[in-house]
Design a protein around this motif. Structure first.
Motif, PDB file in Angstrom:
ATOM      1  N   SER A 184       0.824  -1.198   0.000  1.00  0.00           N
ATOM      2  CA  SER A 184       0.000   0.000   0.000  1.00  0.00           C
ATOM      3  C   SER A 184       0.859   1.249   0.000  1.00  0.00           C
ATOM      4  O   SER A 184       0.579   2.216  -0.716  1.00  0.00           O
ATOM      5  N   ASP A 185       1.942   1.252   0.803  1.00  0.00           N
ATOM      6  CA  ASP A 185       2.825   2.415   0.866  1.00  0.00           C
ATOM      7  C   ASP A 185       3.500   2.663  -0.477  1.00  0.00           C
ATOM      8  O   ASP A 185       3.617   3.812  -0.927  1.00  0.00           O
ATOM      9  N   VAL A 186       3.958   1.596  -1.127  1.00  0.00           N
ATOM     10  CA  VAL A 186       4.614   1.740  -2.427  1.00  0.00           C
ATOM     11  C   VAL A 186       3.632   2.275  -3.464  1.00  0.00           C
ATOM     12  O   VAL A 186       3.956   3.163  -4.258  1.00  0.00           O
ATOM     13  N   SER A 187       2.404   1.733  -3.457  1.00  0.00           N
ATOM     14  CA  SER A 187       1.392   2.197  -4.403  1.00  0.00           C
ATOM     15  C   SER A 187       1.089   3.675  -4.199  1.00  0.00           C
ATOM     16  O   SER A 187       0.992   4.433  -5.174  1.00  0.00           O
ATOM     17  N   THR A 188       0.975   4.105  -2.943  1.00  0.00           N
ATOM     18  CA  THR A 188       0.704   5.516  -2.661  1.00  0.00           C
ATOM     19  C   THR A 188       1.846   6.393  -3.136  1.00  0.00           C
ATOM     20  O   THR A 188       1.622   7.453  -3.745  1.00  0.00           O
ATOM     21  N   ALA A 189       3.085   5.968  -2.883  1.00  0.00           N
ATOM     22  CA  ALA A 189       4.249   6.752  -3.295  1.00  0.00           C
ATOM     23  C   ALA A 189       4.328   6.870  -4.811  1.00  0.00           C
ATOM     24  O   ALA A 189       4.614   7.950  -5.362  1.00  0.00           O
ATOM     25  N   LEU A 190       4.068   5.778  -5.525  1.00  0.00           N
ATOM     26  CA  LEU A 190       4.115   5.804  -6.980  1.00  0.00           C
ATOM     27  C   LEU A 190       2.995   6.667  -7.557  1.00  0.00           C
ATOM     28  O   LEU A 190       3.194   7.385  -8.545  1.00  0.00           O
ATOM     29  N   THR A 191       1.803   6.595  -6.951  1.00  0.00           N
ATOM     30  CA  THR A 191       0.688   7.425  -7.408  1.00  0.00           C
ATOM     31  C   THR A 191       1.020   8.896  -7.245  1.00  0.00           C
ATOM     32  O   THR A 191       0.790   9.712  -8.160  1.00  0.00           O
ATOM     33  N   LEU A 192       1.568   9.275  -6.092  1.00  0.00           N
ATOM     34  CA  LEU A 192       1.930  10.673  -5.855  1.00  0.00           C
ATOM     35  C   LEU A 192       3.014  11.130  -6.822  1.00  0.00           C
ATOM     36  O   LEU A 192       2.934  12.231  -7.381  1.00  0.00           O
ATOM     37  N   SER A 193       4.027  10.293  -7.059  1.00  0.00           N
ATOM     38  CA  SER A 193       5.096  10.650  -7.990  1.00  0.00           C
ATOM     39  C   SER A 193       4.550  10.863  -9.395  1.00  0.00           C
ATOM     40  O   SER A 193       4.900  11.837 -10.080  1.00  0.00           O
ATOM     41  N   TRP A 208      -3.027  16.523  -5.045  1.00  0.00           N
ATOM     42  CA  TRP A 208      -1.596  16.690  -5.234  1.00  0.00           C
ATOM     43  C   TRP A 208      -1.239  17.976  -5.959  1.00  0.00           C
ATOM     44  O   TRP A 208      -0.088  18.380  -5.942  1.00  0.00           O
TER      45      TRP A 208
END
Length: 221
Positions: free
Chosen positions: A10-19, A165
């Motif tokens: 979940s953390d990786v998905s959130t970080a990639l979405t924000l990027s 964002w």
């Protein structure tokens, strides 16, 4: 081990979405938390809303009615260059659907299960389409399904909530805000989702008919 890995995923998905969102903002595009569907041959309609607002269920319901889909959770918006009429293009960001487990039996269950959209509608995916309007779904339980017109100002306020964002980049924010405002000037409605249309695509389409009479602003080449 799989359970322990879920927070990390979940953390990786959130970080990639924000990027991705920040990079798209610099390209004067807007990543928006929304589904997108289109009647056959027609423009796309966004289903803009929070998690559990009914985006995926509505998407699958309309797919059952023969509509095409672009995505059930995130889309990319971009302005048509040089188009004075305010045309906006929607591009899908497809993924595995997270569908209410009760959809298959016709009664809301609350829990989510993975569903491959290609197995639900093998030939109904569109990668991009002109934007025809915005729908803001809300689950209302036993009340009948209905649509309620929204002003451009109200539609923009609700759309901004699903593109948060843009506030993280003051250099890109003005152009992204202008794109969302352009989108919000298209026909916009609250979609009040009652249990009566949970797995009744014909009823849902009938409720949407007053919105669908609006002609598209432009067609993609």
């Amino acid at each position: 081990a799989d359970v322990d890995a879920q927070p990390l995923v979940s953390d990786v998905s959130t970080a990639l979405t924000l990027s991705a969102a920040l990079l798209l903002n610099r390209l004067e595009r807007a990543l928006t938390h929304a589904a997108a569907v289109a009647p056959p041959g027609g423009p796309a309609w966004l289903l803009v809303g929070d998690t559990h607002s009914g985006k995926t269920t509505t998407t699958v319901n309309l797919m059952t009615a023969g509509w095409e889909y672009l995505s059930d959770d995130h889309v990319i918006l971009s302005a048509v260059p040089g188009d004075a009429r305010g045309g906006v293009i929607v591009e899908g960001w497809p993924r595995t659907f997270h569908l209410d487990e009760g959809w298959y039996v016709g009664e809301p269950g609350g829990a989510r299960i993975d569903a491959d959209p290609r197995s639900l509608a093998p030939t109904q995916w569109r990668s991009r389409a002109p934007l025809g309007g915005l729908l803001f779904p809300t689950v209302v339980g036993d009340a009948p399904t209905a649509i309620v017109p929204l002003s451009a100002a109200d539609a923009l306020a609700l759309a901004l909530r699903q593109s948060p964002w843009l506030a993280a980049d003051r250099h890109a924010a003005p152009s992204v805000l202008a794109l969302l405002a352009r989108s919000a000037r298209l026909p916009a409605y609250r979609l009040l989702l009652g249990v009566d249309s949970f797995r009744d695509p014909e009823r849902l389409v009938r409720c949407l008919e007053p919105a669908l009479v609006q002609p598209p602003r432009f067609q993609l080449a």
